[in-house]
Design a protein around this motif. Structure first.
Motif, short mmCIF file in Angstrom:
data_model
loop_
_atom_site.label_atom_id
_atom_site.label_comp_id
_atom_site.label_asym_id
_atom_site.label_seq_id
_atom_site.Cartn_x
_atom_site.Cartn_y
_atom_site.Cartn_z
N LEU A 24 -20.89 -89.68 33.03
CA LEU A 24 -20.69 -89.66 31.57
C LEU A 24 -20.43 -91.09 31.09
O LEU A 24 -19.84 -91.90 31.80
CB LEU A 24 -19.49 -88.79 31.20
CG LEU A 24 -19.57 -87.31 31.57
CD1 LEU A 24 -18.32 -86.58 31.08
CD2 LEU A 24 -20.82 -86.67 30.97
N GLY B 297 -15.20 -89.06 15.43
CA GLY B 297 -16.52 -88.69 15.94
C GLY B 297 -17.52 -89.82 16.03
O GLY B 297 -18.70 -89.59 16.29
N SER C 175 -18.71 -91.53 28.25
CA SER C 175 -17.57 -91.41 27.33
C SER C 175 -16.80 -90.16 27.71
O SER C 175 -17.29 -89.33 28.50
CB SER C 175 -18.08 -91.27 25.89
OG SER C 175 -18.96 -90.15 25.78
N TYR C 176 -15.61 -90.03 27.14
CA TYR C 176 -14.87 -88.77 27.27
C TYR C 176 -13.97 -88.61 26.05
O TYR C 176 -13.39 -89.58 25.57
CB TYR C 176 -14.04 -88.72 28.56
CG TYR C 176 -13.82 -87.29 28.98
CD1 TYR C 176 -14.78 -86.61 29.72
CD2 TYR C 176 -12.68 -86.60 28.59
CE1 TYR C 176 -14.62 -85.27 30.07
CE2 TYR C 176 -12.51 -85.26 28.94
CZ TYR C 176 -13.48 -84.61 29.68
OH TYR C 176 -13.32 -83.28 30.01
N ASN C 177 -13.93 -87.39 25.52
CA ASN C 177 -13.15 -87.10 24.31
C ASN C 177 -11.98 -86.17 24.62
O ASN C 177 -12.08 -85.32 25.51
CB ASN C 177 -14.07 -86.47 23.26
CG ASN C 177 -15.20 -87.40 22.88
OD1 ASN C 177 -14.95 -88.46 22.33
ND2 ASN C 177 -16.43 -87.02 23.21
N GLN D 85 -17.47 -80.93 28.90
CA GLN D 85 -18.13 -82.21 28.59
C GLN D 85 -18.95 -82.76 29.77
O GLN D 85 -19.64 -83.76 29.63
CB GLN D 85 -17.10 -83.27 28.18
CG GLN D 85 -16.44 -82.99 26.84
CD GLN D 85 -15.42 -84.05 26.47
OE1 GLN D 85 -15.76 -85.21 26.27
NE2 GLN D 85 -14.15 -83.66 26.38
N TRP E 186 -18.49 -93.88 17.54
CA TRP E 186 -18.18 -94.95 18.48
C TRP E 186 -17.86 -96.21 17.68
O TRP E 186 -18.71 -96.69 16.93
CB TRP E 186 -19.38 -95.25 19.39
CG TRP E 186 -19.75 -94.17 20.36
CD1 TRP E 186 -20.04 -92.87 20.08
CD2 TRP E 186 -19.89 -94.32 21.77
NE1 TRP E 186 -20.34 -92.20 21.23
CE2 TRP E 186 -20.27 -93.06 22.29
CE3 TRP E 186 -19.75 -95.39 22.65
CZ2 TRP E 186 -20.49 -92.86 23.65
CZ3 TRP E 186 -19.98 -95.19 24.00
CH2 TRP E 186 -20.33 -93.92 24.50
N ILE F 226 -13.50 -93.95 20.40
CA ILE F 226 -14.26 -93.00 19.59
C ILE F 226 -13.29 -92.39 18.58
O ILE F 226 -12.27 -91.81 18.94
CB ILE F 226 -14.93 -91.93 20.48
CG1 ILE F 226 -15.97 -92.63 21.37
CG2 ILE F 226 -15.59 -90.85 19.62
CD1 ILE F 226 -16.54 -91.77 22.47
C1 LIG Z 1 -17.61 -87.89 22.73
O1 LIG Z 1 -17.78 -87.95 21.34
C2 LIG Z 1 -18.80 -88.85 20.91
C3 LIG Z 1 -18.78 -88.88 19.38
O2 LIG Z 1 -18.88 -87.62 18.84
C4 LIG Z 1 -20.13 -88.41 21.46
O3 LIG Z 1 -21.13 -89.34 21.09
C5 LIG Z 1 -20.04 -88.32 22.98
O4 LIG Z 1 -21.25 -87.81 23.52
C6 LIG Z 1 -18.89 -87.43 23.41
N1 LIG Z 1 -18.76 -87.50 24.84
C7 LIG Z 1 -18.94 -86.43 25.66
C8 LIG Z 1 -18.84 -86.68 27.12
O5 LIG Z 1 -19.16 -85.31 25.25
#
Ligand SMILES: *[C@@H]1O[C@H](CO)[C@@H](O)[C@H](O)[C@H]1NC(C)=O
Ligand SMILES: *[C@@H]1O[C@H](CO)[C@@H](O)[C@H](O)[C@H]1NC(C)=O
Length: 265
Positions: A172, A29, A174-176, A147, A31, A26
């Motif tokens: 989840l 912002g 993803s993770y940022n 998150q 994917w 990611i």
């Molecule tokens: C991480 O960032 C992406 C892009 O902004 C977003 O789509 C995703 O939901 C985020 N992940 C979490 C767990 O917040």
């Protein structure tokens, strides 16, 4: 039968995958595509084709070089781009790259911690860097964070479970996280790792992206550490991984996760 719990859980929830690949970086912002910036991994031969269990099948041997970047990925065997990121930027990893047939949306289905790591290549050529140098940790997720899944939302209520829901990455996709602001500039492997602890055996889900970290703030360059080698950082049987994360008596507030500690930058 090792998968019985995952299979039963999946049947109940109906939408989650017990195995996963973090194939999507990611960036800004968004994917990116699967294996665009993340090194492709090889399927586990015994488990079948990439579409089947093969690709997302976890690693189970802490002493294996595949622990660096996933199966057969200590060097890239398919084209992969290098992402340019500034120290202090937010990046992330998202699931993509093989999932269980019939799965509607793979998530970090297992109760366990997540970590992110950096390892600087000795030259600017990431294509030839096998990840055999030093690694430092930049993210540790054990308990819930901002998150984590919000179980109070009607669409998420069905995922709530008193025992597992204490884990921050559970369900989840993803993770940022942030690249520390004082990271020295250079070409790095950026590694994301999700671990399923277990009394009888541990599973690792590991992938690496190619990143060039830019840091023009030359009077604020840090010294990353503590450093670790991969493999080497984990030992079979270590108590902070070889335990059941589904044990009702487990107390996440006392769980720090394995060494080393995170470098804050
Ligand atoms: C991480 O960032 C992406 C892009 O902004 C977003 O789509 C995703 O939901 C985020 N992940 C979490 C767990 O917040
Ligand atoms: C493993 O990687 C090598 C190159 O490093 C490549 O030639 C080979 O095709 C790869 N094997 C699999 C199964 O992906």
């Amino acid at each position: 039968m090792r998968y019985s719990i995952a299979l039963i859980g999946s049947a109940l929830v109906g939408v989650s995958n017990a195995h996963y690949v973090f194939g999507r970086l990611i960036l800004d912002g968004k994917w990116t595509d699967t294996f665009e910036y993340v090194r492709e991994i090889a399927p586990e031969p015994v488990r079948g084709s990439p579409e089947d269990w093969g690709m997302p099948y976890p690693l189970e041997r802490p002493d294996h070089p595949d622990m660096r970047c996933g199966r057969n990925a200590s060097l890239p065997f398919a084209p992969v781009k290098t992402a340019t990121v500034n120290a202090g930027d937010r990046v992330g990893f998202g699931i993509g790259g093989g999932s269980w047939p019939g799965d509607k949306g793979a998530t970090m289905f297992h109760a366990g911690p997540a970590f992110a790591w950096l390892s600087k290549a000795p030259t600017n050529d990431l294509q030839t860097y096998a990840g055999d140098g030093d690694w430092f940790k930049i993210l540790s997720v054990t308990g819930r964070t901002e998150q984590s899944m919000d179980y109070s939302l009607p669409e998420n209520e069905k995922y709530y479970d008193e025992v597992d829901s204490v884990w921050g990455t559970l369900y989840l996709d993803s993770y940022n996280f942030t690249i520390p602001k004082t990271t020295p500039p250079g070409h790095y492997l950026l590694r994301y790792e999700h671990i399923r602890p277990g009394g009888g055996g541990v599973q690792w889900y590991v992938n690496c992206a190619h990143v060039e970290i830019v840091n023009t703030n030359t009077d604020k360059i840090g010294t990353p550490g503590p450093m670790a080698k991969i493999p080497g950082v984990y030992t079979k049987g270590q108590p902070d991984l070889w335990f059941s994360s589904y044990d009702p008596d487990f107390n996440i507030d006392e769980y720090k996760g394995p060494e080393p500690e995170v470098w804050e930058g």
